[in-house]
Scaffold this motif. Structure first.
Motif, PDB file in Angstrom:
ATOM      1  N   ASP A 193       0.944  -1.209   0.152  1.00  0.00           N
ATOM      2  CA  ASP A 193       0.057   0.027   0.024  1.00  0.00           C
ATOM      3  C   ASP A 193       0.944   1.148   0.002  1.00  0.00           C
ATOM      4  N   ILE A 253       0.286   4.285  -0.569  1.00  0.00           N
ATOM      5  CA  ILE A 253      -0.170   5.560  -0.118  1.00  0.00           C
ATOM      6  C   ILE A 253       0.072   5.479   1.484  1.00  0.00           C
ATOM      7  N   GLN A 254      -0.325   4.422   2.060  1.00  0.00           N
ATOM      8  CA  GLN A 254      -0.159   4.283   3.491  1.00  0.00           C
ATOM      9  C   GLN A 254       1.047   4.471   3.956  1.00  0.00           C
ATOM     10  N   TRP A 255       2.082   3.667   3.168  1.00  0.00           N
ATOM     11  CA  TRP A 255       3.448   3.647   3.474  1.00  0.00           C
ATOM     12  C   TRP A 255       4.025   5.098   3.473  1.00  0.00           C
ATOM     13  N   GLY A 256       3.650   5.840   2.393  1.00  0.00           N
ATOM     14  CA  GLY A 256       3.989   7.111   2.376  1.00  0.00           C
ATOM     15  C   GLY A 256       3.832   8.043   3.510  1.00  0.00           C
ATOM     16  N   ALA A 257       2.365   7.780   3.943  1.00  0.00           N
ATOM     17  CA  ALA A 257       1.829   8.543   4.863  1.00  0.00           C
ATOM     18  C   ALA A 257       2.690   8.203   6.135  1.00  0.00           C
ATOM     19  N   ASP A 258       3.019   7.036   6.344  1.00  0.00           N
ATOM     20  CA  ASP A 258       3.836   6.650   7.548  1.00  0.00           C
ATOM     21  C   ASP A 258       5.373   7.281   7.339  1.00  0.00           C
ATOM     22  N   TYR A 259       5.810   7.201   6.225  1.00  0.00           N
ATOM     23  CA  TYR A 259       7.086   7.771   6.075  1.00  0.00           C
ATOM     24  C   TYR A 259       7.458   9.214   6.337  1.00  0.00           C
ATOM     25  N   PHE A 260       6.233   9.906   5.973  1.00  0.00           N
ATOM     26  CA  PHE A 260       6.557  11.308   6.271  1.00  0.00           C
ATOM     27  C   PHE A 260       6.169  11.643   7.477  1.00  0.00           C
ATOM     28  N   GLU A 261       5.294  10.837   8.053  1.00  0.00           N
ATOM     29  CA  GLU A 261       4.703  11.208   9.534  1.00  0.00           C
ATOM     30  C   GLU A 261       6.042  10.964  10.503  1.00  0.00           C
ATOM     31  N   SER A 307       8.177  14.003  10.114  1.00  0.00           N
ATOM     32  CA  SER A 307       7.810  14.927  10.967  1.00  0.00           C
ATOM     33  C   SER A 307       8.015  14.820  12.515  1.00  0.00           C
TER      34      SER A 307
END
Length: 212
Positions: free
Chosen positions: A32, A34-42, A45
């Motif tokens: 996934d 999209i989910q992996w990318g969200a976790d990556y940038f979170e 941060s």
């Protein structure tokens, strides 16, 4: 009244950040994206290490073949010596060997390929999903392209190695052009024999050859 003409401020570190994200996505091959990318940038941060998994830690994708040098050799044989391959044809070849579409799209994005694809560049980026480091990537590329069919050490023309190393280093963005030039000059003058070929050991076993 809301202002709509404010200039957009792009942080200077954004291009490098996006390049690192794309490289990490190729290596992780998430199911996934999209989910992996969200976790990556979170994680970024919060000042934490992004969720980048090494090849050995990846969960096998159900119904997908694993990307291996052998599979890349099959693709290379199907390209049949052509320098340029059309994107639609390559996508179909990728599908036939049952490799993940997300990985194909990631390689396409990192290489900024369009309709006509330089095969050696695409192959180099696909190998980087296995190689992790530049030296390992070039080792895999050399094994895939090897012109030695008699069981000897994998070897390729130095001109091909020069092209691939320069390109991979350029995509990586963390190796100076002067370092690349010094390494290539040393290899050409001190390592390459009269046959004009470079073997895997020439750049993996020589302590004076530091590619990254």
């Amino acid at each position: 009244m809301a202002q709509t003409d404010k200039p957009t401020c792009i942080p200077p570190e954004l291009p490098k950040m996006l390049k690192e994200f794309a490289k990490a996505a190729i290596r992780a091959q998430p199911q996934d994206l999209i989910q992996w990318g969200a976790d990556y940038f979170e994680a970024l941060s919060r000042g934490e290490t992004p969720p980048v998994r090494e090849q050995s830690e990846r969960v096998a994708l159900c119904n997908w073949a694993e990307l291996t040098p052998e599979v890349l050799k099959i693709l290379h044989s199907q390209v049949a010596g052509r320098l340029i391959v059309h994107a639609e044809e390559l996508a179909q070849m990728w599908k036939v060997v049952n490799l993940p579409a997300d990985l194909f799209n990631s390689v396409m994005n990192v290489g900024r390929f369009t309709e006509e694809i330089e095969w050696l560049k695409f192959l180099a980026l696909a190998c980087s999903a296995l190689g992790v480091t530049i030296t390992k990537t070039l080792k895999i590329v050399c094994e895939v392209l090897s012109c030695d069919h008699n069981g000897g050490l994998p070897r390729i023309p130095f001109s091909t190695f020069q092209f691939l190393y320069t390109y991979i280093a350029e995509v990586d963005g963390e190796i100076s052009a002067s370092h690349v030039s010094r390494m290539l000059n040393y290899i050409e003058q001190e390592v390459i024999g009269p046959d004009g070929l470079i073997t895997v050991n020439d750049f993996t076993q020589n302590p004076r050859v530091w590619l990254e």
